[in-house]
Design a protein around this motif. Structure first.
Motif, PDB file in Angstrom:
ATOM      1  N   PHE A 197      -7.423  -3.255   2.417  1.00 22.43           N
ATOM      2  CA  PHE A 197      -6.068  -3.749   2.262  1.00 22.43           C
ATOM      3  C   PHE A 197      -6.082  -5.199   1.780  1.00 22.43           C
ATOM      4  O   PHE A 197      -6.999  -5.949   2.073  1.00 22.43           O
ATOM      5  CB  PHE A 197      -5.304  -3.711   3.589  1.00 22.43           C
ATOM      6  N   GLY A 198      -5.037  -5.554   1.072  1.00 25.27           N
ATOM      7  CA  GLY A 198      -4.790  -6.933   0.692  1.00 25.27           C
ATOM      8  C   GLY A 198      -3.296  -7.184   0.760  1.00 25.27           C
ATOM      9  O   GLY A 198      -2.512  -6.245   0.941  1.00 25.27           O
ATOM     10  N   PHE A 199      -2.908  -8.433   0.639  1.00 23.61           N
ATOM     11  CA  PHE A 199      -1.482  -8.765   0.698  1.00 23.61           C
ATOM     12  C   PHE A 199      -0.871  -8.868  -0.686  1.00 23.61           C
ATOM     13  O   PHE A 199      -1.510  -9.340  -1.619  1.00 23.61           O
ATOM     14  CB  PHE A 199      -1.254 -10.081   1.438  1.00 23.61           C
ATOM     15  N   ARG A 200       0.358  -8.428  -0.777  1.00 25.34           N
ATOM     16  CA  ARG A 200       1.178  -8.607  -1.968  1.00 25.34           C
ATOM     17  C   ARG A 200       2.432  -9.357  -1.536  1.00 25.34           C
ATOM     18  O   ARG A 200       2.714  -9.447  -0.337  1.00 25.34           O
ATOM     19  CB  ARG A 200       1.516  -7.273  -2.623  1.00 25.34           C
ATOM     20  N   GLN A 201       3.187  -9.830  -2.480  1.00 23.26           N
ATOM     21  CA  GLN A 201       4.403 -10.578  -2.179  1.00 23.26           C
ATOM     22  C   GLN A 201       5.430  -9.679  -1.489  1.00 23.26           C
ATOM     23  O   GLN A 201       5.612  -8.524  -1.860  1.00 23.26           O
ATOM     24  CB  GLN A 201       4.980 -11.138  -3.478  1.00 23.26           C
ATOM     25  N   GLU A 202       6.106 -10.233  -0.501  1.00 24.66           N
ATOM     26  CA  GLU A 202       7.198  -9.527   0.163  1.00 24.66           C
ATOM     27  C   GLU A 202       8.382  -9.472  -0.792  1.00 24.66           C
ATOM     28  O   GLU A 202       8.669 -10.444  -1.487  1.00 24.66           O
ATOM     29  CB  GLU A 202       7.616 -10.242   1.441  1.00 24.66           C
ATOM     30  N   LEU A 203       9.087  -8.328  -0.816  1.00 20.81           N
ATOM     31  CA  LEU A 203      10.272  -8.220  -1.662  1.00 20.81           C
ATOM     32  C   LEU A 203      11.465  -8.876  -0.990  1.00 20.81           C
ATOM     33  O   LEU A 203      12.130  -9.720  -1.561  1.00 20.81           O
ATOM     34  CB  LEU A 203      10.591  -6.753  -1.953  1.00 20.81           C
ATOM     35  N   MET A 251      10.447  -2.959   0.923  1.00 23.32           N
ATOM     36  CA  MET A 251       9.020  -3.239   0.808  1.00 23.32           C
ATOM     37  C   MET A 251       8.427  -2.433  -0.335  1.00 23.32           C
ATOM     38  O   MET A 251       8.933  -1.379  -0.705  1.00 23.32           O
ATOM     39  CB  MET A 251       8.299  -2.919   2.115  1.00 23.32           C
ATOM     40  N   LEU A 252       7.340  -2.962  -0.864  1.00 20.97           N
ATOM     41  CA  LEU A 252       6.609  -2.298  -1.932  1.00 20.97           C
ATOM     42  C   LEU A 252       5.139  -2.333  -1.577  1.00 20.97           C
ATOM     43  O   LEU A 252       4.606  -3.386  -1.220  1.00 20.97           O
ATOM     44  CB  LEU A 252       6.853  -3.009  -3.268  1.00 20.97           C
ATOM     45  N   LEU A 253       4.487  -1.178  -1.661  1.00 23.07           N
ATOM     46  CA  LEU A 253       3.049  -1.071  -1.483  1.00 23.07           C
ATOM     47  C   LEU A 253       2.487  -0.544  -2.801  1.00 23.07           C
ATOM     48  O   LEU A 253       3.168   0.209  -3.506  1.00 23.07           O
ATOM     49  CB  LEU A 253       2.700  -0.077  -0.369  1.00 23.07           C
ATOM     50  N   THR A 254       1.272  -0.918  -3.133  1.00 18.25           N
ATOM     51  CA  THR A 254       0.644  -0.422  -4.351  1.00 18.25           C
ATOM     52  C   THR A 254      -0.832  -0.152  -4.094  1.00 18.25           C
ATOM     53  O   THR A 254      -1.457  -0.809  -3.263  1.00 18.25           O
ATOM     54  CB  THR A 254       0.759  -1.440  -5.512  1.00 18.25           C
ATOM     55  N   ALA A 255      -1.367   0.839  -4.814  1.00 20.65           N
ATOM     56  CA  ALA A 255      -2.809   1.098  -4.825  1.00 20.65           C
ATOM     57  C   ALA A 255      -3.311   0.532  -6.146  1.00 20.65           C
ATOM     58  O   ALA A 255      -2.870   0.962  -7.207  1.00 20.65           O
ATOM     59  CB  ALA A 255      -3.088   2.592  -4.714  1.00 20.65           C
ATOM     60  N   MET A 281      -2.307  -2.710  -1.520  1.00 18.47           N
ATOM     61  CA  MET A 281      -1.662  -4.005  -1.323  1.00 18.47           C
ATOM     62  C   MET A 281      -0.369  -3.794  -0.531  1.00 18.47           C
ATOM     63  O   MET A 281       0.458  -2.960  -0.904  1.00 18.47           O
ATOM     64  CB  MET A 281      -1.379  -4.659  -2.673  1.00 18.47           C
ATOM     65  N   ILE A 282      -0.241  -4.558   0.556  1.00 18.20           N
ATOM     66  CA  ILE A 282       0.904  -4.424   1.463  1.00 18.20           C
ATOM     67  C   ILE A 282       1.563  -5.788   1.651  1.00 18.20           C
ATOM     68  O   ILE A 282       0.899  -6.811   1.569  1.00 18.20           O
ATOM     69  CB  ILE A 282       0.486  -3.841   2.830  1.00 18.20           C
ATOM     70  N   PRO A 283       2.872  -5.792   1.949  1.00 16.54           N
ATOM     71  CA  PRO A 283       3.525  -7.069   2.267  1.00 16.54           C
ATOM     72  C   PRO A 283       3.220  -7.472   3.714  1.00 16.54           C
ATOM     73  O   PRO A 283       2.969  -6.611   4.568  1.00 16.54           O
ATOM     74  CB  PRO A 283       5.015  -6.753   2.081  1.00 16.54           C
ATOM     75  N   LYS A 284       3.234  -8.772   3.986  1.00 17.78           N
ATOM     76  CA  LYS A 284       2.969  -9.254   5.355  1.00 17.78           C
ATOM     77  C   LYS A 284       4.024  -8.760   6.344  1.00 17.78           C
ATOM     78  O   LYS A 284       3.747  -8.625   7.527  1.00 17.78           O
ATOM     79  CB  LYS A 284       2.900 -10.778   5.390  1.00 17.78           C
ATOM     80  N   ASN A 285       5.233  -8.465   5.847  1.00 20.85           N
ATOM     81  CA  ASN A 285       6.315  -8.023   6.750  1.00 20.85           C
ATOM     82  C   ASN A 285       6.372  -6.504   6.910  1.00 20.85           C
ATOM     83  O   ASN A 285       7.365  -5.972   7.401  1.00 20.85           O
ATOM     84  CB  ASN A 285       7.660  -8.568   6.279  1.00 20.85           C
ATOM     85  N   ILE A 286       5.317  -5.794   6.556  1.00 22.48           N
ATOM     86  CA  ILE A 286       5.332  -4.324   6.588  1.00 22.48           C
ATOM     87  C   ILE A 286       5.705  -3.770   7.969  1.00 22.48           C
ATOM     88  O   ILE A 286       6.397  -2.766   8.061  1.00 22.48           O
ATOM     89  CB  ILE A 286       3.975  -3.740   6.110  1.00 22.48           C
ATOM     90  N   PHE A 287       5.279  -4.446   9.030  1.00 24.83           N
ATOM     91  CA  PHE A 287       5.537  -3.914  10.363  1.00 24.83           C
ATOM     92  C   PHE A 287       6.884  -4.352  10.939  1.00 24.83           C
ATOM     93  O   PHE A 287       7.171  -4.111  12.107  1.00 24.83           O
ATOM     94  CB  PHE A 287       4.363  -4.214  11.295  1.00 24.83           C
ATOM     95  N   ASP A 288       7.720  -4.941  10.076  1.00 22.21           N
ATOM     96  CA  ASP A 288       9.106  -5.207  10.460  1.00 22.21           C
ATOM     97  C   ASP A 288       9.979  -3.986  10.169  1.00 22.21           C
ATOM     98  O   ASP A 288      11.161  -3.977  10.506  1.00 22.21           O
ATOM     99  CB  ASP A 288       9.659  -6.411   9.690  1.00 22.21           C
ATOM    100  N   PHE A 289       9.391  -2.974   9.539  1.00 20.88           N
ATOM    101  CA  PHE A 289      10.131  -1.770   9.151  1.00 20.88           C
ATOM    102  C   PHE A 289       9.845  -0.637  10.126  1.00 20.88           C
ATOM    103  O   PHE A 289       8.885  -0.684  10.900  1.00 20.88           O
ATOM    104  CB  PHE A 289       9.742  -1.358   7.724  1.00 20.88           C
ATOM    105  N   ASP A 290      10.686   0.391  10.061  1.00 16.19           N
ATOM    106  CA  ASP A 290      10.552   1.586  10.887  1.00 16.19           C
ATOM    107  C   ASP A 290       9.144   2.173  10.728  1.00 16.19           C
ATOM    108  O   ASP A 290       8.651   2.329   9.605  1.00 16.19           O
ATOM    109  CB  ASP A 290      11.619   2.598  10.446  1.00 16.19           C
TER     110      ASP A 290
END
Length: 169
Positions: A40-46, A51-55, A66-75
């Protein structure tokens, strides 16, 4: 492991700002791992509400998700479905199994978010998100050349998606 325990673990990771470790914990807990996964790596938060994740990586080479740092703020169910979507892309881009056509990859990944055939352990999302993901699947189906072999290959799944969307309130 139940969702209450998983949330306790995720909250502990979040408290210590260990977001990448939390994501690794989830893919391990839900059996999403694959040998073509490079980490995993970080991408910019939308934004706080999307949120947007990419492979990312060349086809046939290991993929970074690539995941945003705020990913765990979501359901959590939504996060799990988004991770499963990207981990399916990791598999689709693996050496010897590469699916060249982006529209086919995306259609398969959105279809998986609705029906969980590859990852049956992943829970459903809300009806709102199921409609959204269903419409995204249909959008990628339409992007395949009209009447092409590729569209014909997925005619049955397209019909399943349409029936699901029409059955939701």
């Amino acid at each position: 492991m139940n969702f209450e325990q998983i949330n306790l673990h995720l909250n502990a990771y979040k408290e210590h700002d260990q977001i990448l470790d939390a994501a690794k914990y989830l893919i391990s807990s839900f059996d999403l791992e694959h040998e073509n996964f490079a980490g995993f790596g970080f991408r910019q938060e939308l934004s706080p509400t999307s949120m947007l994740l990419t492979a990312e990586g060349e086809l046939g080479k290991p993929q970074m998700v690539m995941i945003p740092k705020n990913i765990f703020d979501f359901d959590l169910n939504l996060v799990l479905n988004m991770l499963a979507h990207e981990m399916l892309h990791v598999r689709q881009k693996a050496p010897g199994k590469v699916i060249e056509n982006k529209n086919e990859r995306e259609f398969q990944a959105y279809y998986e978010m609705l029906f969980h055939n590859v990852f049956p352990q992943i829970p459903d999302v809300s009806d709102f998100h199921r409609k959204f993901f269903g419409n995204k699947a249909l959008e990628y189906y339409r992007r395949m050349s009209e009447g092409s072999e590729l569209q014909q290959k997925y005619t049955e799944q397209k019909t399943e998606v349409e029936h699901l969307i029409n059955s939701l309130p």
